[in-house]
Design an enzyme around this catalytic site. Structure first.
Site, mmCIF file in Angstrom:
data_model
loop_
_atom_site.group_PDB
_atom_site.id
_atom_site.type_symbol
_atom_site.label_atom_id
_atom_site.label_comp_id
_atom_site.label_asym_id
_atom_site.label_seq_id
_atom_site.Cartn_x
_atom_site.Cartn_y
_atom_site.Cartn_z
ATOM 1 N N SER A 94 0.955 -0.919 -0.226
ATOM 2 C CA SER A 94 0.102 0.002 -0.042
ATOM 3 C C SER A 94 0.928 1.167 -0.011
ATOM 4 C CB SER A 94 -0.924 -0.089 1.312
ATOM 5 O OG SER A 94 -1.326 1.202 1.541
ATOM 6 N N ARG A 97 -20.406 -9.917 -47.834
ATOM 7 C CA ARG A 97 -19.472 -9.229 -47.098
ATOM 8 C C ARG A 97 -20.111 -8.198 -46.199
ATOM 9 N NH1 ARG A 97 -14.806 -8.697 -50.319
ATOM 10 N NH2 ARG A 97 -13.951 -7.567 -48.843
#
Length: 451
Positions: free
Chosen positions: A280, A319
Site C-alpha cells: 500500500s 461481405r
C-alpha cells in the site's frame, strides 16, 4: 525497428503479457497480412497462375519493418481497412525492384482475405503463449489438489459456513473448470482456417485454378482449408472469443475465492510474497491480493468484449459492413486481457501460501454447528429423520443463544446420548469424517475425467 513489448507501458505489464502484446501489436498485424501475400505468391506460382520469377521479389518485400505504420494507418482511415494501403505500398516496393513481378501482387485476392488470414496467424501465435501459462496453471492446481486432498476446510454457501470440505476438492473444482476451458479453446482453434475467397467469395478471378491455388495456399500457411470462404460467417472467430470469455470467468472465480480467503478475518491462503508486491502507498502492513484483482478485472471486462463480437456476427450478404470492423480492436483487446489473467493465475497458484492450521480453526467458528447435518443423519437412522431434525435444530438454536458448542448441548440430552455414545460423537464431530466423496472426486479430476 521493432515494437515495444507493451503499447501502454504503465498498465499493460499488469493486465497482459509481453507475448500477447507482441502477438497483437500493430507491426504483427501487418506482418500477418504480408505473410498471406508472400504465401499467396508461392501458391499461385505452384499452380501456374503467376511466373515463378515473381515470387522472390514479392516475398522479399513482405517484411513489416520495411513499412511506415503511421503512413499506412493514415491511409487506412480513408480506405476503410488496413489491407488496401498495405497492398498499394507492397506493390510499389516490389515494382521498385521488379516491375513485372509487381503485376502479380495480391493476384485474385481481396482485402478481407489478407486481414482475416493474418488474424488467424496472429491467433495461432497467441494461442501458443496462452496455453503455456494455462499448462503451468493446470500443473499447479493439480499439485495443490493432490497435496491438500486431506486438508479440511469449511465449505461456504451464500457466503455462510455450510459443511466441511477439503482444500484439495476446492482446487480440483478450479482445475476441472480450467480443463474444460482448455478443451474449448483447442476445439475452437482447430476451426480457425484459411480465408481466401476473392471479391465476393467465389474466387472468380482465378477461374479453373481457384481450388489448386486455395489448396496450395492452405499448405503454404499450414492452415486448414475450409469448405468455402467465410467472409460474412464469423462463428470461427467468435467461437474463440466466447471460449476466451468463459476462461476469463473461470479465472475470475478463482480470483474471487482466493481474495476472500485472503481477507484478514479469514487468512486461510495468501498470494506469493515478493518485494513491492501487494503493498500500500500508505499502509506498510498491507498484503493486497493484486493478482486476484487482475483476474477479477478481466472477468468484469471480458463479457462486454465478447458481447460486441457476438453482436457483430449479424453481417450483410457476402461481405459485411461494420460488424467485421468491430472485431479489429475488440478481439485483440480480449486476447491481451485474458492472457494477462492466465499469467497472473499461474503465478498466484504456483506460489500460493496455505495456512492449514487457520483452515482447520475456521471450521470451528460456529462451535460445531456445521456438523448438525452429520448428527441428524446418524440420529435419523434410529429415531427417524424428522424427529432427529427437530431435536438437532432445537439443540443448535440453544447452542447459538448460549454461545456454547453444539456437542456440549447434545451431550446434555439423554435421548441423544442414549443413541450416540462418546465415540460416536467423536466421529460425527471430526470434519474429515464428513467430507463425503471428496477424495474420489479429486481422483477423478486428476485422472482427467473432466466433463
Amino acid at each position: 525497428m521493432t515494437d515495444p513489448a507493451f503499447g501502454d507501458p504503465l498498465l499493460d505489464p499488469l493486465f497482459t503479457t509481453p507475448a500477447a502484446a507482441v502477438a497483437f501489436s500493430p507491426r504483427r498485424r501487418l506482418q500477418g497480412m504480408l505473410d498471406f501475400e508472400a504465401a499467396l505468391a508461392r501458391a499461385e506460382a505452384r499452380a501456374g497462375v503467376i511466373p515463378t520469377e515473381a515470387v522472390g521479389p514479392i516475398a522479399a518485400a513482405c517484411r513489416a519493418e520495411l513499412y511506415d505504420l503511421g503512413e499506412l494507418g493514415a491511409e487506412a482511415a480513408l480506405a476503410g481497412n488496413t489491407a488496401i494501403p498495405m497492398v498499394k505500398h507492397l506493390t510499389r516496393r516490389v515494382k521498385a525492384t521488379d516491375a513485372e513481378a509487381a503485376r502479380f501482387v495480391h493476384w485474385g485476392a481481396t482485402s478481407q482475405d489478407a486481414m482475416d488470414t493474418g488474424l488467424v496467424l496472429q491467433l495461432r501465435t497467441f494461442a501458443d503463449g496462452l496455453d503455456a501459462d494455462l499448462g503451468r496453471l493446470d500443473r499447479a492446481l493439480a499439485e495443490l489438489a493432490d497435496r491438500h486432498r486431506g486438508t479440511p476446510m469449511i465449505a461456504r454457501t451464500w457466503l455462510q459456513h455450510a459443511l466441511p470440505t477439503t482444500l484439495g476438492l476446492k482446487a480440483a473444482g478450479w482445475l476441472d473448470a480450467l480443463r474444460r476451458d482448455r478443451a474449448r479453446l483447442a476445439a475452437a482453434g482447430e476451426r480457425l482456417a484459411l480465408q481466401f475467397g476473392g471479391a465476393a467469395g467465389t474466387l472468380a478471378a482465378l477461374g479453373p485454378k481457384a481450388m489448386p491455388v486455395a489448396e496450395a495456399l492452405a499448405e503454404e500457411l499450414d492452415l486448414p482449408l475450409p469448405a468455402l470462404p467465410w467472409h460474412a460467417a464469423r462463428d470461427r472467430v467468435v467461437e474463440t472469443a466466447t471460449a476466451l470469455g468463459l476462461l476469463a470467468g473461470t479465472l475470475g472465480k478463482l480470483g474471487r475465492d482466493l481474495s476472500l480467503m485472503m481477507q484478514t478475518e479469514v487468512a486461510e491462503a495468501f498470494e506469493p510474497a515478493a518485494p513491492g508486491r501487494g503493498g500500500s502507498s500508505t499502509m506498510p502492513h498491507k498484503r493486497n491480493p493484486v493478482g486476484a484483482a487482475v483476474l477479477l478485472a478481466a472477468a468484469v471486462r471480458a463479457p462486454a468484449l465478447v458481447s460486441g463480437l457476438l453482436a457483430g456476427m449479424v453481417q450483410e450478404h457476402e461481405r459485411g459492413l461494420g460488424g467485421w470492423h468491430a472485431e479489429w480492436q475488440a478481439l485483440p483487446d480480449l486476447c491481451r486481457l485474458v492472457a494477462g489473467s492466465a499469467h497472473q493465475a499461474a503465478e498466484i497458484v504456483s506460489g500460493l501460501e496455505i495456512d492449514a492450521e487457520r483452515l482447520r480453526a475456521d471450521i470451528g467458528i460456529t462451535r460445531g454447528l456445521i456438523m448438525a447435518e452429520a448428527v441428524t443423519m446418524a440420529l435419523g437412522e434410529r429415531m427417524g429423520r424428522m424427529a432427529a431434525h427437530e431435536r438437532v435444530s432445537a439443540a443448535s438454536r440453544r447452542a447459538a443463544e448460549e454461545g456454547r458448542s453444539l456437542r456440549a448441548v447434545l451431550e446434555e440430552d439423554p435421548q441423544v446420548t442414549e443413541l450416540l455414545d462418546v465415540e460416536a460423537l467423536d466421529r460425527l464431530f471430526d470434519p474429515l469424517n464428513y467430507v463425503g466423496a471428496a477424495d474420489a472426486f479429486v481422483d477423478r479430476v486428476l485422472a482427467g475425467r473432466c466433463g
